[in-house]
Design an enzyme around this catalytic site. Structure first.
Site, mmCIF file in Angstrom:
data_model
loop_
_atom_site.group_PDB
_atom_site.id
_atom_site.type_symbol
_atom_site.label_atom_id
_atom_site.label_comp_id
_atom_site.label_asym_id
_atom_site.label_seq_id
_atom_site.Cartn_x
_atom_site.Cartn_y
_atom_site.Cartn_z
ATOM 1 N N GLU A 263 0.852 -1.196 0.000
ATOM 2 C CA GLU A 263 0.000 0.000 0.000
ATOM 3 C C GLU A 263 0.882 1.238 0.000
ATOM 4 O OE1 GLU A 263 -2.775 0.410 3.177
ATOM 5 O OE2 GLU A 263 -3.752 -1.521 2.816
ATOM 6 N N GLU A 317 -13.750 5.201 -0.569
ATOM 7 C CA GLU A 317 -14.558 4.271 0.234
ATOM 8 C C GLU A 317 -15.292 5.062 1.320
ATOM 9 O OE1 GLU A 317 -12.361 0.369 1.041
ATOM 10 O OE2 GLU A 317 -10.733 1.689 0.391
ATOM 11 N N LYS A 320 -15.323 4.239 5.449
ATOM 12 C CA LYS A 320 -14.121 4.184 6.287
ATOM 13 C C LYS A 320 -14.210 5.249 7.380
ATOM 14 C CE LYS A 320 -10.209 2.866 4.885
ATOM 15 N NZ LYS A 320 -8.849 2.741 4.306
ATOM 16 N N GLU A 326 -9.440 9.649 4.995
ATOM 17 C CA GLU A 326 -9.592 8.191 4.985
ATOM 18 C C GLU A 326 -10.572 7.728 3.922
ATOM 19 O OE1 GLU A 326 -7.810 5.937 6.751
ATOM 20 O OE2 GLU A 326 -6.656 7.701 7.298
#
Length: 500
Positions: A263, A317, A320, A326
């Protein structure tokens, strides 16, 4: 029989050679902590459209594994921390999981790594003691079916496993995790599995902007940071953090373990105090990262060393928790449009070719389909352009002015150009995963008129349909250009003809 054996042997030798010579690769993390994402089938189409060859998922979701069957995309699949206890306790649990969750889809769906747990040292529950036993049981299950050399087993870490990371030559693992790391590193070395690390220069800058310059975090530094112990010069935090890991491994005499970045990335939006979380910075970081990786630059301590890197993440997303950043790491919005322009070729431009009919004298360019692109790539790109890309493809339907010649290249060329012109005629809008090419000669023919930037018309039955009062349709570019080095398939011919 002998000829067939030699053919198979030659093919296997070629595949081994290609694997050894493939160089560094860029993959994408496909997180699904959201309630508005496309179906797995649509995601598979998007991934193929952009020639993404490597993908990381965080579980063994059946719909995802089915969706990526026969796509050629190589998957890293994950076992979450919540499942570590049963996998670590009983071999039968690992055997059953492999039988039910992996074997029904393999090798139609290409699976190359299994990550057992994720950042266990950061977990609120003490699961580090479960990781290696679970890894060993998964490895044993793979060995029972003869897949332990084809599917590698590892686990991912945060940079928190290091007690020191600067200067890089002083990199050292935290003694707090000694009982966890020692058997883990022995396992990785014995089975030639990589040490998987998640690296985020963004957080280092956000949390300590007085000590870390933004340019240094973005691969943009014009000055160099010197490691006083080695004299090595660093112009990016990413390289410094990777080398800190190399030195930490070498300090424990684990010199053969490779590093894989599972990541990294940069958010495009953040909370009020996250001023560096912008689309521009995200674009800069990932563009420089891609160029750095695919050029096999390596690091100051390991120049030319291959390094596989996965960018986080495919989509924003929305579920999250935490600060706004985030939920904004994605390259794509849930509607499959790009958050910002990104050139995955690392070249920064698209080649210009000639061969159309009318030369432009005013700098106008068009986008056509490359004759070197595969039918599958052209079909996927054409379907995307006429669907999510919002291109009006009525002109390439039967009896319409651009239907003839009825070929995939011709139809794709018309659709590619329409998308290109509707999106400001930027280089990246003509990429189509490497299937598009910019030209400076007008590809229009007969009554099939290719639009130009600023026009809101496509082809009509009248060659004068594109008029001077057409309104501009400049908009956000929705193409993510993904291109990897062309594989040398000619070697197969050499191997076969030379050995058969």
């Amino acid at each position: 029989m002998g000829r067939r054996f030699r053919l198979i042997f030659a093919t296997s030798q070629l595949l081994m050679l290609l694997d050894l010579c493939r160089g560094s690769t860029i993959g994408i993390c496909y997180g699904r902590n959201a309630d508005d994402l496309p179906t797995a089938d649509k995601v598979a189409q998007l991934v193929q459209l952009h020639n993404i060859k490597y993908l990381r998922i965080y579980d063994s979701n059946i719909q995802v594994l089915k969706a990526f069957a026969n796509t050629g995309v190589e998957l890293i699949i994950g076992i979450p921390n919540s499942d570590l206890l049963p996998f670590s306790q009983f071999q039968s649990n690992a055997d059953t999981w492999l039988k039910n969750s992996i074997l029904p889809y393999y090798p139609t769906t290409k699976i190359t790594y299994i990550t057992v747990g994720a950042e266990a040292t950061e977990s609120s529950s003490n699961v580090t003691a479960l990781v290696v036993p679970a890894m060993q049981n998964i490895f044993t299950a793979l060995r029972k079916v003869g897949l332990h050399k084809r599917i590698k087993v590892s686990t991912t870490h945060s940079l928190g496993v290091l007690s020191r990371s600067f200067p890089p030559s002083a990199g050292a693992f935290s003694s707090n995790y000694a009982s966890f790391l020692k058997p883990l590193l022995i396992f990785l070395a014995e089975n030639q599995s990589p040490f998987m690390i998640n690296i985020y220069p963004y957080y280092a800058y956000r949390d300590s902007p007085n000590n870390v310059s933004l340019d240094y975090a973005l691969f943009e530094s014009s000055s160099e940071v010197i490691d006083p112990n080695t004299g090595l010069l660093y112009t990016s935090m990413f390289d410094a953090q990777i080398d800190a890991l190399y030195f930490a491994l070498m300090a424990l005499n684990f010199r053969t373990i490779k590093i894989m970045v599972t990541e990294t990335g940069w958010p495009s939006k953040g909370s009020a105090k996250e001023t560096a979380a912008t689309p521009d910075n995200a674009q800069i970081y990932n563009t420089n990262l891609i160029r750095h990786v695919i050029n096999n630059t390596g690091t100051p301590a390991k120049p030319g060393e291959e390094l596989d890197v996965y960018i986080f993440s495919l989509f924003n997303e929305n579920r999250k928790p935490g600060l706004d950043s985030e939920r904004n790491w994605g390259l794509f919005y849930p509607d499959e449009t790009s958050v910002y322009n990104l050139d995955f070729t690392g070249r920064g431009s698209v080649d210009v070719i000639t061969g159309a009919n009318i030369t432009s004298s005013n700098g106008t360019t068009w986008c056509i389909a490359s004759s070197n692109a595969s039918d599958m790539d052209l079909k996927n790109a054409l379907d995307w352009a006429c669907g999510p890309g919002n291109v009006d493809c009525s002109a390439i339907q039967p009896s319409q002015p651009c239907y003839e010649p009825d070929t995939l290249v011709s139809h794709a060329s018309f659709a590619f150009n329409s998308y290109y012109q509707q999106n400001s005629a930027t280089d990246v809008a003509c990429s189509f995963g490497g299937a598009g090419l910019k030209v400076d000669k007008n590809p229009s023919y007969d009554k099939c008129i290719y639009m130009t930037a600023g026009s809101n018309k496509t082809a009509t039955s009248n060659a004068t349909a594109i008029s001077s009062h057409s309104s501009s349709q400049a908009g956000e570019v929705h193409i993510l250009a993904l291109s990897y080095t062309i594989m040398p398939f000619f070697l197969l011919f050499i191997l076969i003809t030379g050995n058969v």
